[in-house]
Design an enzyme around this catalytic site. Structure first.
Site, PDB file in Angstrom:
ATOM      1  N   HIS A  13     -12.502   2.527  -6.176  1.00 42.56           N
ATOM      2  CA  HIS A  13     -11.980   1.809  -4.984  1.00 42.56           C
ATOM      3  C   HIS A  13     -13.084   1.784  -3.931  1.00 42.56           C
ATOM      4  O   HIS A  13     -13.376   2.807  -3.316  1.00 42.56           O
ATOM      5  CB  HIS A  13     -10.743   2.522  -4.428  1.00 42.56           C
ATOM      6  N   HIS A  15     -15.100  -0.810  -0.753  1.00 40.58           N
ATOM      7  CA  HIS A  15     -15.266  -2.043   0.026  1.00 40.58           C
ATOM      8  C   HIS A  15     -16.756  -2.268   0.220  1.00 40.58           C
ATOM      9  O   HIS A  15     -17.415  -1.486   0.916  1.00 40.58           O
ATOM     10  CB  HIS A  15     -14.578  -1.915   1.391  1.00 40.58           C
ATOM     11  N   LEU A  16     -17.269  -3.349  -0.383  1.00 42.84           N
ATOM     12  CA  LEU A  16     -18.712  -3.612  -0.268  1.00 42.84           C
ATOM     13  C   LEU A  16     -19.023  -4.680   0.779  1.00 42.84           C
ATOM     14  O   LEU A  16     -20.190  -4.920   1.075  1.00 42.84           O
ATOM     15  CB  LEU A  16     -19.280  -4.020  -1.635  1.00 42.84           C
ATOM     16  N   HIS A 137      -1.834  -0.854  -2.272  1.00 39.49           N
ATOM     17  CA  HIS A 137      -1.960  -0.180  -0.976  1.00 39.49           C
ATOM     18  C   HIS A 137      -0.533   0.167  -0.566  1.00 39.49           C
ATOM     19  O   HIS A 137       0.226  -0.701  -0.123  1.00 39.49           O
ATOM     20  CB  HIS A 137      -2.634  -1.097   0.051  1.00 39.49           C
ATOM     21  N   HIS A 175      -5.780   5.300  -2.906  1.00 41.31           N
ATOM     22  CA  HIS A 175      -6.005   6.295  -1.853  1.00 41.31           C
ATOM     23  C   HIS A 175      -4.735   7.066  -1.511  1.00 41.31           C
ATOM     24  O   HIS A 175      -4.267   7.054  -0.367  1.00 41.31           O
ATOM     25  CB  HIS A 175      -6.627   5.675  -0.591  1.00 41.31           C
ATOM     26  N   ASP A 247     -12.735   4.670  -1.436  1.00 44.88           N
ATOM     27  CA  ASP A 247     -12.276   3.821  -0.334  1.00 44.88           C
ATOM     28  C   ASP A 247     -13.342   3.736   0.758  1.00 44.88           C
ATOM     29  O   ASP A 247     -13.025   3.660   1.947  1.00 44.88           O
ATOM     30  CB  ASP A 247     -10.941   4.306   0.253  1.00 44.88           C
TER      31      ASP A 247
HETATM   32  C1  NCD Z   1     -10.124  -0.589   4.537  1.00 43.63           C
HETATM   33  C2  NCD Z   1     -11.125  -1.613   5.106  1.00 43.63           C
HETATM   34  O1  NCD Z   1     -11.703  -1.361   6.156  1.00 43.63           O
HETATM   35  O2  NCD Z   1     -11.340  -2.640   4.455  1.00 43.63           O
HETATM   36  N1  NCD Z   1      -9.803   0.351   5.574  1.00 43.63           N
HETATM   37  C3  NCD Z   1      -9.314   1.601   5.409  1.00 43.63           C
HETATM   38  O3  NCD Z   1      -9.006   2.245   6.402  1.00 43.63           O
HETATM   39  N2  NCD Z   1      -9.199   2.156   4.216  1.00 43.63           N
HETATM   40  C4  NCD Z   1      -8.949  -1.282   3.982  1.00 43.63           C
HETATM   41  C5  NCD Z   1      -8.060  -0.396   3.150  1.00 43.63           C
HETATM   42  O4  NCD Z   1      -8.384  -0.008   2.028  1.00 43.63           O
HETATM   43  O5  NCD Z   1      -6.974  -0.049   3.651  1.00 43.63           O
HETATM   44 ZN    ZN Z   2      -9.601   0.426   0.621  1.00 44.69          ZN
END
Ligand code: NCD
Ligand code: ZN
Length: 348
Positions: A13, A15-16, A137, A175, A247
């Site tokens: 998991h 975010h790139l 989520h 998560h 995450d």
């Molecule tokens: C994530 C994001 O910033 O894209 N933020 C987070 O707090 N985990 C989005 C997500 O996975 O909820």
């Molecule tokens: Zn995330």
């Protein structure tokens, strides 16, 4: 001195982002991980096989040549605009590895998400038939539900019903942040869960009790010490339903520090050191490889890695970077600098 060798870890998991942020962060992930499940919550969200393939190509453009083993797996966003024939074709070609359900408004860039999980049963049937996971989520957006109860309430009111109606659907509770979430996974054979470095190592007093810390603000919110303990017990148990998903979610300091902070913690750089320290403190380093490198591969039906890393618990004498700055001038704070000073990581 403690030292341990691990099969190359995966991050299920992450975010790139895109543009300058992508260029700045992807090397941190590629440095440590083999597979990475890439989240689709860009603006606009990734909702088709073509968009997923284009985004994957952009990601690979920024991966250093020496890290060619890095293998992004693309998740698309569960929304009304997903075309089921395109989904089937994307699954068949490998362009789509998973679908991610966001409750609309729960977190960063989730406006295109769903109002109710039950609205997408036809899409889930496609996933169930093809053995592709639905990533969830799990956070209620009901304003009458207390922030710290939102995971438990979502699981009970929404995901439980979907699981009951479609027992063949494989789901990943993303998560997972509470004891209730761990119990949900334990009670459902069709469910597994990712656990983050920050939910394993922090509890809500760290976030709020000693000066409010925007750098620890994320969704789902870091919950109680008892919840953290339940996550640590699950992660260190070796139980195959639980595995690492960082995450990692970078936000510029300009979006973190101010009257409102964006949710997300950037931990791709030192997340592994944080997790190693949690397992070390529990005297459970023998279970670390299952959590970082085996259980997730099993859940996603891929082989484990054929490369290894070595972790050594010794004072790192090099300077530990505490932030980076993108080519656009955005500064991002790195999570886990204390643990980074305790663990040396070598690629074997
Ligand atoms: C994530 C994001 O910033 O894209 N933020 C987070 O707090 N985990 C989005 C997500 O996975 O909820
Ligand atoms: Zn995330």
């Amino acid at each position: 001195m403690t030292t341990i060798e691990l099969l190359q870890p995966d991050d299920w998991h992450v975010h790139l982002r895109n543009d300058e942020m992508l260029a700045a962060v992807v090397g941190y992930s590629a440095q440590r991980f083999r597979y990475a499940m890439v989240m689709p919550n860009l603006m606009p969200p990734i909702t088709s096989s073509e968009a997923a393939a284009t985004y994957r190509a952009q990601i690979l453009q920024h991966v250093p040549a020496s890290k060619s083993g890095f293998n992004p797996q693309m998740a698309i966003y569960c929304s009304d605009t997903v075309d089921l024939n395109d989904l089937k074709a994307g699954i068949a070609s490998g362009a789509i590895a998973a679908v991610k359900y966001y409750p609309a408004g729960a977190t960063t860039n989730s406006a295109a998400g769903g109002q109710s999980m039950a609205d997408f049963m036809t899409l889930y049937e496609v996933l169930a038939e093809s053995g592709v996971r639905l990533l969830v989520h799990a956070e209620s957006t009901d304003p009458t539900v207390d922030l710290f109860d939102r995971e438990a309430v979502f699981l009970e009111r929404q995901l439980a019903t979907v699981c009951e109606r479609l027992p063949e659907l494989q789901v990943t509770v993303e998560h997972v942040s509470t004891a209730a979430g761990i119990d949900f996974v334990a009670a459902h054979d069709q469910a597994v869960a990712t656990i983050t470095p920050h939910h394993l190592s922090k509890e809500r007093s760290d976030l709020l009790a000693h000066g409010m810390k925007p750098d620890l603000f994320c969704k789902p919110i870091i919950n109680s010490a008892a919840d953290r303990d339940a996550l640590v017990a699950a992660a260190t148990s070796g139980e195959s339903s639980f595995f690492l998903g960082t995450d990692s979610a970078p936000h510029p300091t300009t979006a973190k520090y101010g009257p409102t902070a964006k949710a997300g913690i950037f931990n791709a750089a030192y997340g592994l050191e944080v997790v190693a320290e949690v397992f070390y403190q529990q005297n459970k380093l023998d279970q670390l490889e299952a959590f970082t490198s085996r259980n997730g591969a099993k859940a996603y039906g891929v082989d484990v890695a054929d490369t290894k890393i070595r972790l050594t618990r010794e004072a790192v004498d090099a300077d530990i970077a505490t932030s980076f700055t993108t080519a656009a001038g955005d500064e991002v704070v790195l999570f886990g600098t204390d643990e980074a000073a305790l663990w040396k990581v070598e690629q074997l």
